[in-house]
Scaffold this motif. Sequence first.
Motif, short mmCIF file in Angstrom:
data_model
loop_
_atom_site.label_atom_id
_atom_site.label_comp_id
_atom_site.label_asym_id
_atom_site.label_seq_id
_atom_site.Cartn_x
_atom_site.Cartn_y
_atom_site.Cartn_z
N VAL A 79 0.71 -1.02 0.03
CA VAL A 79 -0.08 -0.04 0.13
C VAL A 79 0.91 1.17 -0.21
N ALA A 80 0.46 2.16 -0.86
CA ALA A 80 1.25 3.51 -0.95
C ALA A 80 0.31 4.69 -1.05
N VAL A 81 0.71 5.90 -0.47
CA VAL A 81 0.12 6.86 -0.63
C VAL A 81 0.11 7.24 -2.21
N PRO A 82 -1.23 7.57 -2.62
CA PRO A 82 -1.29 7.45 -4.14
C PRO A 82 -0.45 8.56 -4.47
N GLY A 83 0.41 8.30 -5.78
CA GLY A 83 1.07 9.34 -6.40
C GLY A 83 2.52 9.14 -5.93
N THR A 84 2.78 8.36 -4.87
CA THR A 84 4.16 8.33 -4.29
C THR A 84 4.89 7.18 -4.89
N GLY A 85 4.30 5.92 -4.68
CA GLY A 85 4.83 4.70 -5.16
C GLY A 85 5.62 4.08 -4.08
N VAL A 86 5.62 4.80 -3.03
CA VAL A 86 6.65 4.24 -1.68
C VAL A 86 5.59 3.53 -0.88
N PRO A 87 6.04 2.27 -0.70
CA PRO A 87 5.09 1.49 0.33
C PRO A 87 5.32 2.07 1.57
N LEU A 88 4.03 2.05 2.16
CA LEU A 88 3.82 2.59 3.58
C LEU A 88 4.79 1.75 4.71
N SER A 89 5.13 0.70 4.27
CA SER A 89 5.80 -0.39 5.37
C SER A 89 7.04 0.20 5.63
N VAL A 90 7.70 1.10 4.40
CA VAL A 90 8.96 1.72 4.82
C VAL A 90 8.94 2.60 6.01
N PHE A 91 8.02 3.22 6.21
CA PHE A 91 7.91 4.23 7.38
C PHE A 91 7.45 3.29 8.48
N CYS A 92 7.64 2.14 8.51
CA CYS A 92 7.37 1.32 9.77
C CYS A 92 8.51 0.43 10.30
N TYR A 93 9.54 1.16 9.89
CA TYR A 93 10.95 0.35 9.97
C TYR A 93 11.31 0.37 11.60
N SER A 94 10.93 1.75 12.24
CA SER A 94 11.17 1.71 13.71
C SER A 94 10.06 2.67 14.00
N ARG A 95 9.86 2.81 15.24
CA ARG A 95 8.86 3.67 15.94
C ARG A 95 9.51 5.26 15.30
#
Length: 586
Positions: A79-95
Amino acid sequence: MLKLRHLASELAYTTLVYYAAFLCYYVGQQPIGSCSILAGDTKAEVHLYSLAKQLLLWDTPHYRAATFADDLRANLKNVAVPGTGVPLSVFCYSRATALLFVLLVNPVACLAAACYLRLARLSPSSPGSSSSRPVGLADTYRQLLLAPQHWFAIWRHNCVLMGCHALATGSSSYSLEDKGAFLLQGQRLGLPVSPFYQAATVFVKHKSVEGGMGINVFKNFAAGGDWIIQPALANSAALAALLPRDAPLSTLRVVTASIAWLQEQAAQQAAAHSSSPLRQRQVQFSTDDSSQQQQSRPGSGASGSSSRGDGPPQLQVPGGTYRPGPATPPLPVSAGVMRHLNVDGRGVSSAKQHGMADPALPPSFGVWGQRHQQQQQAPCSQQPAAAVGQAVLGQQQEVGASLPADVSGNASAASSMQRPQQQAPAAEQACVEVVTAVWRAGLAGKCTDHSSICFGVDVATGALSPGVTANHWYRLGLAGAGRVDAAAARVWHSHPDTGKQVAGCVLPGMADVLDAVVAAHMAACPDLPLVGWDVALTPEGVFILEVNLSCNLFNGAFDSASYYSLLWHYFDQLGSALGAGRKKAD
C-alpha cells in the motif's frame, strides 16, 4: 493577497490542532475525549487517538503478529500513498520513522491530496464522488488531516480497535482469523461455511509429466497440515449475468458490529459498584430511611416498607446505560433497520471531567433489512443464535447431494441439524447489527476478486450502487510515482469488461446473507467489536468463506456518525481496561 494570508492561517491552525491533539494522546497518554482543542469532534478524536495508540503499542504483542509494528509492516508493504509509489511499510521500519511519517509526511501528503481533490472538484470522503457544493482547500485539508473518511483511514481505525481489544481481553475468538480454525469452528456450530475436503492427504499428479516430476502432495489442514482443500464455488446465476464468463468467484464483504463487550463491561462495573462497601452503606441508609418514612405514615404496614434500594443499580458507563432487552420501541418501517442494540445514551462519561460531552452511542447504527422489521420478530435476545443459524441452513439442505462424500462444510452442517447447537449467552445475542455490505465484481481473467470493482449494496433492498476502486493505493515503484491513477476520480455504473449495467440491479438472496452473518457473529465471536465476512452467493446457496477481523470496508456506505460513536465508546472502555492491566503488571 489577503485571501492567501487567510488561507495560510487556516492551514497553519489545522496543522497546529493536529500536532496538539496527537501529542495530547501520544505524549500525555490522555484518554479519548480529553483533548479540548478538538471541541468534541468524535471523528477527529477517534482518528488521532488511534494514531497515537498505534505508536504507543508499537512493541506490544498483536493477535496476528509478534508486535503491532510487525503487523503494520506485513499489511502495508503493498500500500502506498497515491502518487508516491513508496510502500507505507517503509515508514514502519522503527518507531522513529513512524513518528517521522505522522509529524511530517502525513501533513504534507494531506495538503497535496487536498490540492488535487480541490482541482478535480472531488469529495475527500469517497473516490469518484463529486462535491455537492464547492469545498475549499482549507476545509478539505482539515478533513484529510484531522478526520479522514477514505477507505484506508477506516481500515486503520478498525485495525487499531481490534488490536487493542485483543490485547485487553485475550479473547480466543481472535483465533478465527486463521481460515482453517474458522472453517472447523463454523462446522461445529452448524454455520454455512464453505465446503472443504476431509481427506488427510491429497495427491495431485500431472497427466503427462513423467519421472515423478509432475507430482504434488498436499496435507490437509484438518489433519494438521497447511492446506485448505476445497471444491471451487461458482457465482449464482444472478451474479454471473452481470460478470464476464471468465470472471472469478465474486464475493460480498459484509461487516457486522457488536456491543457485547461493552455490555459485559457495564455489567461488571455495575456488580463492582453495588458490592462496594460505600455502595452497600448508601443502599442501607436509603432502606432504613424509606422504612422509617413508611412506618411513620398512618395505616402503613409491612407491605408498604419497600426499599428504594431494591434491585440492581443502573450503571452510567461512558455513553450510557447498556441494558440488553426488548425495552426499545421499534423504528419506523421507513428506516429499514432491525433494532438489536438497545442502548440508553444519556450517561455520564469520564470526558465530563474535562468539561466535554461524549458522543451518544446510538440505539441502532446498522441496517439489517426491512424484511425482518416487517416480520416483527422477537428481540434478538430471545432467539438462540443457533436457531437463527438453523433457519438459514434449513434452506441449504440440498447442498450435500451435490458435493463429494468427503467434503465437509455447509453440507455436513446441514446434515447435522438434528444435533444440539451451541448457543451464545442471551446477553450477547442482543448486540449484533450489519454495518455495511459491498459486492466485489471480479474482472475478466483474474483468479480472485482481489482485482475488482466494489459496488455498494443496500442491505435493506439488495440494490447495487455505483462502483469504485482503491487500486490507485496499490501502485508501487515507478509505476505509481508522480501520478494518480484515473480510477481515483471515477465511478462505474457498468462492469468495465462487459458494459452490462450493474448499478441499480438488485441482488436476490441478500436477506439470507444477512441472516447468515448475524447468526455467525452471535454464535462464533459475539465479543468481537467488528467482523468482516466474505460471503459467496452460489447456485447451491449462501457460503461464508472466511472472517476478517481487522476488516476493510471497501468503500461501502455506512452511517458515519454512528460508526465513529461506536469506536469512540470502545476506545474509551479499552483505554480503561489497558490502563488497569498495566497497573496490575506493575
